[in-house]
Design a protein around this motif. Sequence first.
Motif, PDB file in Angstrom:
ATOM      1  N   THR A 404       0.843  -1.188   0.000  1.00 40.40           N
ATOM      2  CA  THR A 404       0.000   0.000   0.000  1.00 40.40           C
ATOM      3  C   THR A 404       0.877   1.235   0.000  1.00 40.40           C
ATOM      4  OG1 THR A 404      -1.665  -1.178   1.329  1.00 40.40           O
ATOM      5  CG2 THR A 404      -1.847   1.220   1.202  1.00 40.40           C
ATOM      6  N   GLU A 414      -0.113   7.674 -11.664  1.00 40.41           N
ATOM      7  CA  GLU A 414      -1.242   7.457 -10.759  1.00 40.41           C
ATOM      8  C   GLU A 414      -0.834   7.848  -9.346  1.00 40.41           C
ATOM      9  OE1 GLU A 414      -4.212   3.891  -9.107  1.00 40.41           O
ATOM     10  OE2 GLU A 414      -2.601   3.441 -10.545  1.00 40.41           O
ATOM     11  N   PHE A 416      -1.573   7.903  -5.278  1.00 43.06           N
ATOM     12  CA  PHE A 416      -2.217   6.998  -4.337  1.00 43.06           C
ATOM     13  C   PHE A 416      -2.684   7.730  -3.081  1.00 43.06           C
ATOM     14  CE2 PHE A 416      -0.022   4.242  -7.175  1.00 43.06           C
ATOM     15  CZ  PHE A 416      -0.760   3.067  -7.197  1.00 43.06           C
ATOM     16  N   LYS A 420      -5.163   2.255  -1.110  1.00 44.80           N
ATOM     17  CA  LYS A 420      -5.220   1.319  -2.225  1.00 44.80           C
ATOM     18  C   LYS A 420      -3.913   0.537  -2.370  1.00 44.80           C
ATOM     19  CE  LYS A 420      -5.875   1.153  -7.257  1.00 44.80           C
ATOM     20  NZ  LYS A 420      -6.085   1.978  -8.472  1.00 44.80           N
ATOM     21  N   LYS A 421      -4.024  -0.777  -2.509  1.00 45.98           N
ATOM     22  CA  LYS A 421      -2.848  -1.610  -2.753  1.00 45.98           C
ATOM     23  C   LYS A 421      -2.514  -1.602  -4.240  1.00 45.98           C
ATOM     24  CE  LYS A 421      -3.221  -4.884   1.093  1.00 45.98           C
ATOM     25  NZ  LYS A 421      -3.287  -6.320   1.466  1.00 45.98           N
ATOM     26  N   THR A 422      -1.263  -1.885  -4.534  1.00 43.55           N
ATOM     27  CA  THR A 422      -0.845  -1.982  -5.925  1.00 43.55           C
ATOM     28  C   THR A 422       0.320  -2.957  -6.045  1.00 43.55           C
ATOM     29  OG1 THR A 422      -0.258  -0.703  -7.913  1.00 43.55           O
ATOM     30  CG2 THR A 422       0.874  -0.134  -5.882  1.00 43.55           C
TER      31      THR A 422
END
Length: 490
Positions: A404, A414, A416, A420-422
């Motif tokens: 995260t 993008e 964050f 939100k995880k990525t």
Amino acid sequence: MPPSLTSLSDDARIALDNFADRASGLINPTVRLGVTGLSRAGKTVFISSLLHNLLHGGRLPLFEPVQSGRVSAVRLEQQPDDAVPRFQYEDHIRSLVKDRVWPDSTRAISELRITLEYQSASGWNRLFSPGRLSIDIVDYPGEWLLDLPLLGKDYRTFCEETIALAGTGIRAELSRAWLALTRATDSNAPADEMRARDLATAFADYLKACKADERSLSTLPPGRFLLPGDLDGSPALTFAPLALTPEAKPQKGSLWAMMERRYEAYKSVVVKPFFREHFARLDRQIVLVDALQAINRGPEAVQDLERALTDVLACFRSGTNSWLTSLLGRRIDRVLVAATKADHLHHESHDRLDALTRRLVDRAVQRIGVTGAGIDVMALASVRATREATVKRDGHDLPVIVGTPMAGETIGGESFDGHKKTAIFPGDLPADPENLFERIESGENIVLPDVSVVRFRPPHLEETGGGIKLSVPHIRLDRAMQFLFGDRLA
């Protein structure tokens, strides 16, 4: 630290302090563990995770006393030095575990004692040993450690070396305003407080610019110019290097004489007390470095990290303690250099980070002409903020890390929000660090590998049925414990 850097009175006080420590150790065996690191390396996080894993039964398969079941109890106790601020473990671990934010970095010295009760692995030792070991953790900024070499330098040497370094690479741009002011200053002009303040401010601004994340340079003494604390504005911090005329001497009442006196005062009231009261009493030491950040900032940051490690390792009076030397003057017999943030890489690159850091240390050891005995190197993550996964791309499996990102982090355009995880591809380190350093030294215009420097939030920890949060996950923290004090629990 060579004996010439301390006076006879310093040596006598150090000997008395060590004698008192050893006398106390006969009743309560103790290891004094120094924890420091260069900027952004994660000293506070390392200590907090180490304590949390010991106190909460963390997974420590490579820490033999715990793995074998010989440790029966672990507890925090009152530290022995009442004049030293306590390391605020509870506040830091609350930030990590409950708030999932990284705690504030180290800005001053602090201390904490943790005591382990254990059963010796030797039947003979069980008859005579109390089965108890206290670990006094001494946390201090890496900038303070990099000040110790100043004890062996006079003001002229400090000026010449600092100005020469300021004219190299990216430092030449960062130091332009300070160097212009310095070169326009007549060192033998009458002492002027406002001129001294302007020079000191410009010099401090240059050091801060070198330390900024976008440069990540490491060799930045005097350290208190970056962390002034209650000395801010004092004469001991109101000096700067001057462009001195070769063979000349300072005239009485001149700016040069003023700066030289204040430089010596800095060593006397700042550096020597730290060496005498804290550093000279250490038994073991860990030095944390952010090698990944240096790699991302380019060859100059890597070379500067190597220069800093050379200065750091030259400070340690490494060697084995005999009974007599331990009473009169300790030697730090184990030093661990740890590259942090291994969780920013896939596990396949952990050994490469280890090898790259080891090469940095080996080169530093060769430069200072010591054997390297008692020095170890490893890559670790005090808190593992990511997990590993695999994604398909163009028909191939691609190893990624999942976490995260902190609020405000941007990846591929993008931004964050901190929730939100990525998944990201962390990049690869070179398989052959020797070839990399040869290319850097040759002056070849190379681009270092692009590895992830995304800031991830600390992980979410699940709770057990009893509402107790599980221990902080890590990478190789247990191996670090085994090297630093596992032998004292044998």
